[in-house]
Scaffold this motif. Structure first.
Motif, PDB file in Angstrom:
ATOM      1  N   ASP A   7       0.828  -1.207   0.000  1.00 33.88           N
ATOM      2  CA  ASP A   7       0.000   0.000   0.000  1.00 33.88           C
ATOM      3  C   ASP A   7       0.862   1.256   0.000  1.00 33.88           C
ATOM      4  O   ASP A   7       0.559   2.227  -0.700  1.00 33.88           O
ATOM      5  CB  ASP A   7      -0.946   0.009   1.198  1.00 33.88           C
ATOM      6  CG  ASP A   7      -2.081  -1.005   1.063  1.00 33.88           C
ATOM      7  OD1 ASP A   7      -2.290  -1.526  -0.051  1.00 33.88           O
ATOM      8  OD2 ASP A   7      -2.750  -1.270   2.075  1.00 33.88           O
ATOM      9  N   SER A  94      -9.131  -1.319   0.712  1.00 42.30           N
ATOM     10  CA  SER A  94      -8.380  -1.031  -0.513  1.00 42.30           C
ATOM     11  C   SER A  94      -7.890   0.416  -0.500  1.00 42.30           C
ATOM     12  O   SER A  94      -8.704   1.345  -0.502  1.00 42.30           O
ATOM     13  CB  SER A  94      -9.255  -1.271  -1.744  1.00 42.30           C
ATOM     14  OG  SER A  94      -8.596  -0.797  -2.902  1.00 42.30           O
ATOM     15  N   ASP A  96      -6.684   1.916  -2.895  1.00 39.98           N
ATOM     16  CA  ASP A  96      -7.098   2.514  -4.168  1.00 39.98           C
ATOM     17  C   ASP A  96      -8.425   3.254  -4.052  1.00 39.98           C
ATOM     18  O   ASP A  96      -8.639   4.240  -4.757  1.00 39.98           O
ATOM     19  CB  ASP A  96      -7.172   1.455  -5.270  1.00 39.98           C
ATOM     20  CG  ASP A  96      -5.792   1.059  -5.761  1.00 39.98           C
ATOM     21  OD1 ASP A  96      -4.918   1.944  -5.876  1.00 39.98           O
ATOM     22  OD2 ASP A  96      -5.589  -0.136  -6.039  1.00 39.98           O
ATOM     23  N   ASP A  97      -9.311   2.796  -3.180  1.00 39.13           N
ATOM     24  CA  ASP A  97     -10.577   3.507  -2.979  1.00 39.13           C
ATOM     25  C   ASP A  97     -10.324   4.929  -2.482  1.00 39.13           C
ATOM     26  O   ASP A  97     -10.969   5.881  -2.933  1.00 39.13           O
ATOM     27  CB  ASP A  97     -11.475   2.766  -1.985  1.00 39.13           C
ATOM     28  CG  ASP A  97     -12.004   1.446  -2.523  1.00 39.13           C
ATOM     29  OD1 ASP A  97     -11.963   1.224  -3.758  1.00 39.13           O
ATOM     30  OD2 ASP A  97     -12.451   0.626  -1.702  1.00 39.13           O
TER      31      ASP A  97
END
Length: 112
Positions: A7, A94, A96-97
């Motif tokens: 991440d 996530s 990415d969210d």
């Protein structure tokens, strides 16, 4: 517990991709690491020679990690550089969210 390496790498790549190479002498988007969160910052060079060589830093967003449920929560910063929970997005597993929401910026709170 440390932040998930994948991440952290994802956020660092996202930050690097925000500014084209030819503009990096004018602005940079970077990621500052802490034990339980990442802070996305904008850096700008001094606008006057009397200010010295240090770039100014302004926080854009904070991504806080909860190791218990392995989720990320998004925070925004006010004009005094204090962070507040961004209530338009629920915590997510996530990263990415969160990055997508910062990109979308539907409230104009991250990029103005």
């Amino acid at each position: 517990m440390a932040l998930p390496e994948s991440d952290v790498a994802r956020v660092q790549r996202w930050c690097a991709a925000r500014v084209p190479d030819n503009a990096r002498d004018q602005v940079r988007i970077e990621c500052e690491l802490a034990q339980r969160h990442l802070t996305i910052v904008e850096r700008r060079p001094p606008w006057h020679e009397n200010l010295g060589p240090d770039w100014t830093t302004s926080a854009i967003a904070r991504l806080r990690y909860n190791a218990t449920d392995k989720s990320w929560t998004l925070y925004w910063t006010d004009q005094h550089q204090r962070f507040h929970l961004y209530d338009q997005l629920a915590p997510s597993r996530s990263i990415d969210d969160l990055l997508t929401e910062i990109d979308r910026d539907p409230t104009s709170i991250f990029w103005g």
